[in-house]
Motif scaffolding. Sequence first.
Motif, PDB file in Angstrom:
ATOM      1  N   THR A 244       0.861  -1.182   0.000  1.00  0.00           N
ATOM      2  CA  THR A 244       0.000   0.000   0.000  1.00  0.00           C
ATOM      3  C   THR A 244       0.894   1.228   0.000  1.00  0.00           C
ATOM      4  OG1 THR A 244      -1.771  -1.142   1.190  1.00  0.00           O
ATOM      5  CG2 THR A 244      -1.815   1.258   1.225  1.00  0.00           C
ATOM      6  N   SER A 245       0.750   2.067  -1.008  1.00  0.00           N
ATOM      7  CA  SER A 245       1.628   3.221  -1.164  1.00  0.00           C
ATOM      8  C   SER A 245       0.801   4.490  -1.327  1.00  0.00           C
ATOM      9  CB  SER A 245       2.523   3.038  -2.395  1.00  0.00           C
ATOM     10  OG  SER A 245       3.287   4.202  -2.636  1.00  0.00           O
ATOM     11  N   ASN A 246       1.272   5.564  -0.691  1.00  0.00           N
ATOM     12  CA  ASN A 246       0.630   6.866  -0.863  1.00  0.00           C
ATOM     13  C   ASN A 246       1.530   7.826  -1.625  1.00  0.00           C
ATOM     14  OD1 ASN A 246       2.547   7.330   1.077  1.00  0.00           O
ATOM     15  ND2 ASN A 246       1.189   8.384   2.520  1.00  0.00           N
ATOM     16  N   GLY A 249       0.084  10.996  -2.892  1.00  0.00           N
ATOM     17  CA  GLY A 249      -0.486  11.906  -1.909  1.00  0.00           C
ATOM     18  C   GLY A 249      -1.076  11.167  -0.733  1.00  0.00           C
ATOM     19  N   PRO A 250      -1.164  11.828   0.439  1.00  0.00           N
ATOM     20  CA  PRO A 250      -1.632  11.153   1.653  1.00  0.00           C
ATOM     21  C   PRO A 250      -3.066  10.656   1.573  1.00  0.00           C
ATOM     22  CG  PRO A 250      -1.429  13.526   1.988  1.00  0.00           C
ATOM     23  CD  PRO A 250      -0.787  13.228   0.682  1.00  0.00           C
ATOM     24  N   GLY A 251      -3.864  11.248   0.694  1.00  0.00           N
ATOM     25  CA  GLY A 251      -5.246  10.792   0.554  1.00  0.00           C
ATOM     26  C   GLY A 251      -5.428   9.814  -0.583  1.00  0.00           C
ATOM     27  N   ALA A 252      -4.322   9.353  -1.184  1.00  0.00           N
ATOM     28  CA  ALA A 252      -4.408   8.491  -2.370  1.00  0.00           C
ATOM     29  C   ALA A 252      -3.712   7.155  -2.154  1.00  0.00           C
ATOM     30  CB  ALA A 252      -3.810   9.210  -3.570  1.00  0.00           C
ATOM     31  N   ALA A 253      -3.719   6.666  -0.917  1.00  0.00           N
ATOM     32  CA  ALA A 253      -3.085   5.377  -0.634  1.00  0.00           C
ATOM     33  C   ALA A 253      -3.897   4.248  -1.259  1.00  0.00           C
ATOM     34  CB  ALA A 253      -2.964   5.167   0.868  1.00  0.00           C
ATOM     35  N   ILE A 254      -3.252   3.440  -2.087  1.00  0.00           N
ATOM     36  CA  ILE A 254      -3.924   2.338  -2.783  1.00  0.00           C
ATOM     37  C   ILE A 254      -3.086   1.078  -2.614  1.00  0.00           C
ATOM     38  CG2 ILE A 254      -4.690   1.457  -5.031  1.00  0.00           C
ATOM     39  CD1 ILE A 254      -5.193   4.296  -5.897  1.00  0.00           C
ATOM     40  N   ARG A 321       6.721  11.264  -8.652  1.00  0.00           N
ATOM     41  CA  ARG A 321       6.459  12.326  -7.663  1.00  0.00           C
ATOM     42  C   ARG A 321       7.701  13.199  -7.503  1.00  0.00           C
ATOM     43  NH1 ARG A 321       4.264  11.609  -1.599  1.00  0.00           N
ATOM     44  NH2 ARG A 321       5.645  13.011  -0.468  1.00  0.00           N
TER      45      ARG A 321
END
Length: 325
Positions: A244-246, A249-254, A321
């Motif tokens: 799981t990587s963000n 962005g901090p709200g885009a962890a998938i 990024r």
Amino acid sequence: IRNLDMRDIKNKLTSSKNTKNTQSRRGKSFGYQVLGFGAGGGIPPEFLTATGGTVTTFCTNFKAHTFTGPGTFEVTCAGNKQGSNSVEYFVLAGAGSGGNDGGGGGGAGGLRTNFGVPAVASLEVTATTFPISIGAGGATVTSANAQNAGNPTTALGLTATAGGGGGSDGAKNGMPGGSGGGANKVGGGGSIGSGNTPPVSPAQGFNGGTATATPSNGSGGGGGATENGENAGGIAGRGGTGITSNIAGPGAAIARAGGGGAGGISGKQNVGAPCGTGGDGKSGISEGGDNGQANKGDGGGGGGPTSGPGGSGGSGVVIIRYQFQ
């Protein structure tokens, strides 16, 4: 008159000397100021700027470029060390499909990343255009002798290797790849597909799980980004855990790059193995295995024991990024 002339000459010489000294001091003072300007970080910071993919801005100063299909990442200003001249990346290949007829789980696509990995440095880039290719996942397997690996993803001069296909009824060995496919139970049990093939450091994936011919005829799960596929042992093996990587962005962890679960086992058609965390390729029970999702690089699930087809693997993705101000 002679004495007056000598005094005048002396005064002129003194005046000239003083003028020279004054000029010298001014020159030194100006030079010192220039030197001090540079020594104090006077080289203005330049930040990296680029185009390509779907761009998101987060945490005020950062951008992420996400590629779900082919494209180009064009660096228009390389920046400098006073600002930013490096990128962090997440390069994920397409995953392998699950095998048919109680098949092994498909291996997750190989993952190359330096985000949150202290052992891998940030990548400095130059002002140039980088081609991006996104690997497709392996297609659904319907034939007893078929296996389908995924396809590689390339970006920034890096290649993430395709995930290996899971073992099938007539081709029981799991395929090697970024993460390896799980072995099939048929004919005494096949061998695993090895992960991190070809090898890179840190590893881009892990091995598929082993199969057992007796007493339960279980197949192995597909390898994931962070662990091996589970070995069969009474039931079919689950897929290896993904990541799981963000990075976007901090709200885009998938969660991505989980291995596919192995197919249901003979005599236990209600038992299917789950995919690895981060995956979507749950195994089949009496039907086909689940498919991996697009741009998540997760392995396809193995088909059920009554000639169920193996699920397709998920396609890859590239995320880049950097700090832009």
